[in-house]
Scaffold this active site. Sequence first.
Site, PDB file in Angstrom:
ATOM      1  CB  CYS A 158      -0.940  -0.004   1.203  1.00  0.00           C
ATOM      2  SG  CYS A 158      -0.096  -0.137   2.778  1.00  0.00           S
ATOM      3  CG  PHE A 175     -12.133   5.406  16.604  1.00  0.00           C
ATOM      4  CD1 PHE A 175     -11.117   4.466  16.746  1.00  0.00           C
ATOM      5  CD2 PHE A 175     -11.832   6.747  16.757  1.00  0.00           C
ATOM      6  CE1 PHE A 175      -9.822   4.885  17.049  1.00  0.00           C
ATOM      7  CE2 PHE A 175     -10.546   7.164  17.052  1.00  0.00           C
ATOM      8  CZ  PHE A 175      -9.536   6.220  17.200  1.00  0.00           C
TER       9      PHE A 175
END
Length: 270
Positions: free
Chosen positions: A117, A253
């Site tokens: 990545c 989150f």
Amino acid sequence: MTALCDEVEEVGAASMREVEALLVTEAGCARRTEVVAVEMRADVAVDGVAWTSAALSPGDWEDYAFGAAFAGGLIARADEVAGVDVRVTDDAAALDVRLRVPRAELPRAAGAVLPGCGLAGGVAEACGARPRPARAPLAPEAVWRMSRALLPAQGMHRATGATHAAVFADRTGAPVLMREDVGRHNAVDKLVGAMLRADVDPADGFAYLSSRCALELVAKLARAGVRIVATVSAPTSAVLDFAEREGVALCAFARDGRFTVYAHPELIAL
């Protein structure tokens, strides 16, 4: 063939491989068969001229080519690509993006020649978020619905534990497009490419990422017109500054029936 192997076949055997391994615990050792994610090199050319390389999961080659070309500033619309020639061998792929109007000089590619990545940097500054018509604020339930739907949809991750997912969900939280890859940047490029090819209006939903809220990922999505990005993990100060400036709502989150909005809460129906 094991049940796990059957699932691998359904997801796409080329993206995964069975290997023999040794499990070591306090109780002793045991041999077992594991499923690992395949990672292979892809070399991208533009009208026959080498442009960039990446290591990514096999498959969705055209989506990746469109997404990388978009992230790298080669194209702004899917119809600027005449086609993508794909050649795949046992250990590498060669992708040649054919533009309808050839470029005299190629811009620097957004993706670095790094495994997985890696990103060359400068994407956030180069992207520039694309303006989109306003929509009604997104209901929080849509984010929670998508978070619950992610793992069941991640066939490669369930089998290997080694891939990231990038999803575009509609405003109810139902997944519309999902791409998995061993590299989180690759997954986002594939998702953006798939959205371009399917002519998806990014204002009709939001993006959900299985990774942390990284600047480069949000910048790529913002350039594609996505204005709400939810991620499983945390943001950094840089991505918060970018999102605030570019009008992107960040919901980090986003799991277990909760999320924290860090920028542009007016885009969420709180």
